[in-house]
Write an enzyme that holds these catalytic residues in place. Structure first.
Site, PDB file in Angstrom:
ATOM      1  N   GLU A 127       1.050  -1.459   0.078  1.00 25.52           N
ATOM      2  CA  GLU A 127       0.142  -0.284  -0.460  1.00 25.52           C
ATOM      3  C   GLU A 127       1.136   1.589   0.437  1.00 25.52           C
ATOM      4  O   GLU A 127       2.259   1.399   0.827  1.00 25.52           O
ATOM      5  CB  GLU A 127      -0.430  -0.174   1.320  1.00 25.52           C
ATOM      6  CG  GLU A 127      -2.246   0.981   1.248  1.00 25.52           C
ATOM      7  CD  GLU A 127      -3.037   0.770   2.316  1.00 25.52           C
ATOM      8  OE1 GLU A 127      -4.526   1.349   2.275  1.00 25.52           O
ATOM      9  OE2 GLU A 127      -2.590   0.935   3.830  1.00 25.52           O
ATOM     10  N   GLY A 266       2.654   1.200  10.928  1.00 27.11           N
ATOM     11  CA  GLY A 266       2.220   0.458  12.813  1.00 27.11           C
ATOM     12  C   GLY A 266       1.814  -1.436  11.725  1.00 27.11           C
ATOM     13  O   GLY A 266       2.391  -2.233  13.054  1.00 27.11           O
ATOM     14  N   MET A 268       0.089  -3.139   8.302  1.00 28.42           N
ATOM     15  CA  MET A 268      -1.003  -3.381   6.876  1.00 28.42           C
ATOM     16  C   MET A 268      -1.782  -4.815   6.346  1.00 28.42           C
ATOM     17  O   MET A 268      -1.533  -6.164   7.699  1.00 28.42           O
ATOM     18  CB  MET A 268       0.541  -4.362   5.900  1.00 28.42           C
ATOM     19  CG  MET A 268      -0.488  -3.806   4.545  1.00 28.42           C
ATOM     20  SD  MET A 268      -0.775  -2.210   4.362  1.00 28.42           S
ATOM     21  CE  MET A 268      -2.274  -3.145   2.826  1.00 28.42           C
ATOM     22  N   HIS A 300      -7.137  -3.060  14.392  1.00 30.06           N
ATOM     23  CA  HIS A 300      -7.995  -1.974  13.352  1.00 30.06           C
ATOM     24  C   HIS A 300      -7.320  -3.198  12.265  1.00 30.06           C
ATOM     25  O   HIS A 300      -8.267  -2.929  11.288  1.00 30.06           O
ATOM     26  CB  HIS A 300      -6.557  -1.432  13.330  1.00 30.06           C
ATOM     27  CG  HIS A 300      -6.531   0.225  12.155  1.00 30.06           C
ATOM     28  ND1 HIS A 300      -6.878   1.168  12.874  1.00 30.06           N
ATOM     29  CD2 HIS A 300      -6.287  -0.445  11.184  1.00 30.06           C
ATOM     30  CE1 HIS A 300      -7.489   1.426  11.166  1.00 30.06           C
ATOM     31  NE2 HIS A 300      -6.085   0.817  10.266  1.00 30.06           N
ATOM     32  N   GLU A 301      -6.125  -3.346  12.472  1.00 34.27           N
ATOM     33  CA  GLU A 301      -6.567  -4.831  10.630  1.00 34.27           C
ATOM     34  C   GLU A 301      -7.381  -6.036  10.894  1.00 34.27           C
ATOM     35  O   GLU A 301      -7.481  -6.171   9.752  1.00 34.27           O
ATOM     36  CB  GLU A 301      -4.603  -5.239  11.063  1.00 34.27           C
ATOM     37  CG  GLU A 301      -3.653  -3.726  10.801  1.00 34.27           C
ATOM     38  CD  GLU A 301      -3.535  -3.247  10.299  1.00 34.27           C
ATOM     39  OE1 GLU A 301      -3.386  -3.348   9.364  1.00 34.27           O
ATOM     40  OE2 GLU A 301      -3.088  -1.728  10.580  1.00 34.27           O
ATOM     41  N   HIS A 304     -10.477  -3.849   9.019  1.00 35.82           N
ATOM     42  CA  HIS A 304      -9.882  -4.068   7.845  1.00 35.82           C
ATOM     43  C   HIS A 304     -10.424  -5.385   6.625  1.00 35.82           C
ATOM     44  O   HIS A 304     -10.251  -4.848   5.887  1.00 35.82           O
ATOM     45  CB  HIS A 304      -8.702  -3.551   8.091  1.00 35.82           C
ATOM     46  CG  HIS A 304      -7.814  -2.305   7.613  1.00 35.82           C
ATOM     47  ND1 HIS A 304      -8.862  -1.197   7.021  1.00 35.82           N
ATOM     48  CD2 HIS A 304      -6.805  -1.507   8.168  1.00 35.82           C
ATOM     49  CE1 HIS A 304      -8.361  -0.152   6.283  1.00 35.82           C
ATOM     50  NE2 HIS A 304      -7.800  -0.727   7.706  1.00 35.82           N
ATOM     51  N   GLU A 323      -9.774   3.518   7.064  1.00 35.97           N
ATOM     52  CA  GLU A 323      -8.795   4.058   7.941  1.00 35.97           C
ATOM     53  C   GLU A 323      -9.444   4.361   8.985  1.00 35.97           C
ATOM     54  O   GLU A 323      -9.454   4.125   9.816  1.00 35.97           O
ATOM     55  CB  GLU A 323      -7.371   5.404   7.498  1.00 35.97           C
ATOM     56  CG  GLU A 323      -6.500   4.439   6.348  1.00 35.97           C
ATOM     57  CD  GLU A 323      -6.157   2.890   6.721  1.00 35.97           C
ATOM     58  OE1 GLU A 323      -6.219   2.975   7.774  1.00 35.97           O
ATOM     59  OE2 GLU A 323      -5.997   2.561   5.755  1.00 35.97           O
TER      60      GLU A 323
END
Length: 848
Positions: A127, A266, A268, A300-301, A304, A323
């Site tokens: 990314e 941090g 991906m 968080h990941e 996603h 995000e």
């Protein structure tokens, strides 16, 4: 390389023309330690036979290009990182065989050799547009496809990708090939390859929709620090929460999390193959805030996997939504599913502050930025995307209600599974679920920039009761939008030595002035707190009485989120030259010792240090530095043994230590003649102490070399580089500058360590020449070092501590005349804005 800057219009044209059926990618990682072989077979259809298009490939040494059986001459078709493809048929097959270089900048396929044992580790980072550094692509998110990876590597390696790792097939000479099953449809930027001599641990999560294999990987030299039981627990808590909340099974079969070295970010969200920086496996003691943040990154990941991987933006205009959603979702999940139930307090104390800062820089932009090309994406990928976006989504959840918000999400995932969407598609789903019209909300919150400020205006009668009370909303003249806010208003009184909330009102604020008749007649409190409960994204101001209350006794306020709002308000007022830096430092010294929020404990002293070193009046700075140093020494001595307070105060004391007594303390802590019960002077703390001694001119190269011999790891090398860069002599600064700004082969994390340590308070004389060095380098640094390394240098090595009117004038002249890339100029403008802000704060602080 102009061909690397794909535009939105080019992507739309290509997407209208092509449909990508499959990629088959053969990678040979045994060619050499410099390059690897890449062969891509790309099958796609064309809506207009006879048309032309292009494929993307960066830095390739081409051996063969074949389109539909026709051999193409690389010298004719490969320019500016693009392969021109003419004469397309309805069904097409492109075959490209090439060699590509390994990366040492964290972009593409990064190669790392561990200095501890010489083991080799590779990982990909794609990314925004870097899959094209590993295989031939149509590099845009809306051309999803399936991917089949076949990887040749040394037979004793682990090889991990988006599909489950197959059993390797032995080849000659100690090699093997891993033939992965085709993936689900996905975008190029979330494909992944991780290979090397990794340590592997496997578990299985028995979930609502079936079993999910869980893999955890790290370098062999970090195995003792892989707290796998805790990581598995957090992963299982996340899956249980998200599969229930989203009502959609995890889409990608297995779920591997790989802790990798020299990582730029941090983590991906590669589909089923998440990479995380291996600093999240700490080798020394860390405060609770570290683990709270690590938990947020893991969640968080994971969020996603649904929002970004299952359903993907059509173009990078909606990168913010990926995000911002994952950021909101990770904190929501932390609160609801893990032990970190007060995570929104930590968000307010730390993460949200980064959004406020970014939103007040000249480079601010709407959350939904106009990313017309990839260069625009690179400069708009910031804390407005993350922290402000999450704050605004939190407000949207409050606006429509959590139940309706989740109902809209669930339908959205079903409607767009394995496809691409735009924000309007999500908005339609939320409008349908909630019955609310959201177009106006989206316009004022997502398509405008800047942060509002809320302040109370009131009159008090002879009995001390409010005879009128209103909220005044203002905005910066460059970004004048006044928004609708849902806020809480808290009235706090002093009761038995505590600050206790007597009354709470939740209300809507709109326009310049909003009257609050419900509070007329209420006795004026000791503390009037706007945005109590932190419902909106806005700066708040404290009235004179409230400010006096908290400076004298913020620690009397038991509610941690209310304290976070006060910390944030006073820090904003300091940055905005409405509260003297010396008063903010006094506030911190009086109250930080009893702060209970882990992020408050660890982050707020860094704000105070910034107030001391940048916002204080130069004429009084030495006195304030001495006061801050003495205060931290007292806090360190009084802190509970083994507490986060003790560790934070030790680190903060080391950072400010400059007097003979403080420097002697650092020396004594290092040699063991000074001890504090519960404070372990472990390897990381040793580097903190030694770097401060180096910055004071006490520790030279010999001392640094001696410590590096104790810690012969990549982390040790990075710390040693930082310590050398901190030294206050011309030779050390010149060597550090050469490594971080001039050379192109310094490893990315080493470069970052040098840059973060280079600019030191109290070293003005030796640093003065680097104003011109910085501006000269900024002319072409973007082209010389590339996006990641250039942005790191430009942002963090800007000479902020040399704030002066002369510096502003010199930077203005450079901005007028420099041929620098617009992205480079953005960082220089941000540094200039920080200097202007510091000068205003210094002027206020001088009025004593």
């Amino acid at each position: 390389m102009p061909g690397t800057n794909l535009t939105r219009d080019e992507a739309a044209t290509r997407a209208a023309l092509l449909s990508v059926e499959s990629y088959t990618i053969d990678l040979d990682l045994t060619v050499s330690d410099k390059v690897f072989a890449s062969t891509t077979v790309l099958r796609f259809t064309c809506a207009e036979p006879g048309a032309s298009t292009f494929a993307d490939l960066v830095d390739a040494s081409l051996h063969e290009v074949t389109l539909n059986g026709r051999t193409l001459d690389p010298a004719e078709v490969y320019r500016d990182s693009r392969l021109t493809l003419d004469g397309l048929e309805a069904d097409n097959e492109l075959r490209v065989h090439c060699e590509l270089p390994y990366s040492h900048t964290g972009e593409g396929l990064h190669r790392f050799v561990d200095p501890v044992d010489d083991r080799v580790y590779l990982y990909s980072q794609f990314e925004v547009p870097d899959a094209r550094r590993v295989y031939t692509t149509f590099e845009q998110p809306d051309l999803k496809s399936t991917f089949t990876f076949n990887v040749t590597a040394p037979e004793h390696w682990k090889v991990v990708s988006n599909s489950p790792s197959p059993a390797p097939e032995a080849l000659a000479d100690g090699k093997a090939v891993w033939r992965f099953e085709p993936t689900k449809p996905m975008s190029t930027y979330i494909t992944a390859l991780v290979a090397g001599e990794y340590h592997e641990v496997q578990h299985t999560y028995a979930g609502k929709h079936g079993d999910i294999p869980l893999g955890h990987y790290c370098r062999q030299s970090l195995v003792e620090f892989l707290d796998v039981d805790e990581l598995v627990k957090l992963t299982e808590q996340g899956f249980a929460f998200f599969e229930e909340a989203f009502d959609f099974p995890y889409p990608f079969g297995k779920y591997d999390q790989l802790y990798v070295p020299e990582y730029n970010m941090g983590a991906m969200e590669n589909a089923g193959c998440v990479t995380l920086r291996d600093e999240y496996l700490p080798r020394s003691r860390q405060p609770r805030s570290f683990y709270e943040f690590r938990c947020s990154v893991i969640l968080h990941e994971m969020a996603h996997m649904w929002f970004g991987d299952l359903v993907t933006m059509k173009w990078w205009d909606d990168l913010w939504l990926n995000e911002s959603f994952a950021e909101w979702a990770c904190y929501h999940a932390e609160v609801e599913a893990t032990e970190y139930t007060d995570s929104w307090t930590g968000f307010a104390n730390a993460r949200k502050q980064t959004g406020y800062r970014q939103d007040q820089l000249p480079s601010t932009h709407p959350i939904a930025a106009d990313n017309h090309d990839l260069q625009a994406v690179e400069v708009n990928f910031d804390m407005i995307t993350y922290a402000k976006g999450a704050s605004v989504l939190k407000q949207l959840v409050a606006w429509v209600g959590l139940e309706d918000f989740q109902a809209g999400l669930r339908q959205y995932f079903k409607d767009f599974a394995y496809g691409n969407s735009e924000f309007k598609d999500l908005l339609a789903a939320l409008e349908k679920a909630s019955g609310r019209e959201l177009g106006g909300w989206a316009q004022e919150w997502l398509q405008t920039a800047g942060v509002n400020t809320l302040a109370a205006e009131f009159e008090v009668d002879a009995e001390g009761r409010y005879s009128s009370l209103a909220v005044r909303q203002t905005a910066h003249p460059d970004w004048p939008t006044l928004r609708r806010h849902r806020i809480g208003v808290g009235l706090y009184d002093e009761v038995d030595g505590r600050l206790v909330r007597r009354h709470y009102l939740e209300t809507d604020v709109e326009g310049e002035l909003t009257e609050l008749p419900e509070l007329v007649g209420q006795q004026q409190p000791a503390l009037l707190l706007l945005n109590d409960s932190d419902l909106t994204y806005a700066k708040i101001r404290l009235d004179e009485r409230s400010l006096a209350t908290v400076v004298d006794g913020l620690s009397k306020l038991d509610d941690s989120l209310a304290r976070a709002l006060v910390w944030g308000a006073t820090w904003d007022m300091t940055r905005d030259a409405e509260m003297r830096a010396s008063d903010f430092v006094a506030l911190v010294l009086r109250n930080i010792g009893t702060e209970t929020d882990s992020w408050g404990v660890s982050r707020i002293p860094t704000y105070a240090a910034q107030a001391v070193n940048h916002f204080s009046a130069p004429a009084h700075r030495n006195d304030l530095r001495a006061e801050w140093e003495r205060g931290l020494r007292e806090l360190l001595g009084a802190a509970e043994a083994g507490s986060d307070h003790q560790l934070t105060f030790a680190r903060s004391y080391a950072a400010i230590a400059h007097s003979d007594a403080a420097v002697a303390d650092l020396e004594a802590l290092l040699d063991g003649s000074l001890t504090f019960e519960g404070l372990a002077v472990d390897q990381d703390l040793r580097w903190v102490l030694l770097t401060s001694l180096a910055a004071s001119g006490v520790a030279g190269d010999d001392r640094i070399d001696e410590e590096l011999a104790r810690d012969h790891t990549i982390s040790g090398q990075e710390h040693a580089a930082a310590a050398r860069a901190a030294r206050p002599d011309a030779e050390a600064k010149a060597a550090a500058w050469e490594a971080a700004v001039t050379k192109t082969d310094t490893p990315n994390e080493t470069q970052r360590s040098i840059i973060l340590s280079f600019q030191r308070p109290g070293q003005d004389e030796v640093l003065a020449p680097y104003v011109e060095h910085y501006l000269t380098a900024a002319d072409d640094i973007w082209e010389r070092l590339g996006t990641q390394r250039a942005s790191t240098a430009l942002e963090f090595i800007f000479p902020r501590q040399l704030a002066s009117a002369e510096l502003l004038a010199r930077v203005d002249a450079w901005l007028e005349s420099s041929p620098a890339n617009p992205a480079a100029k953005r960082y220089v403008r941000e540094g200039r804005a920080d200097v202007a802000r510091a000068l205003a704060a210094q002027e206020l602080d001088a009025r004593r």
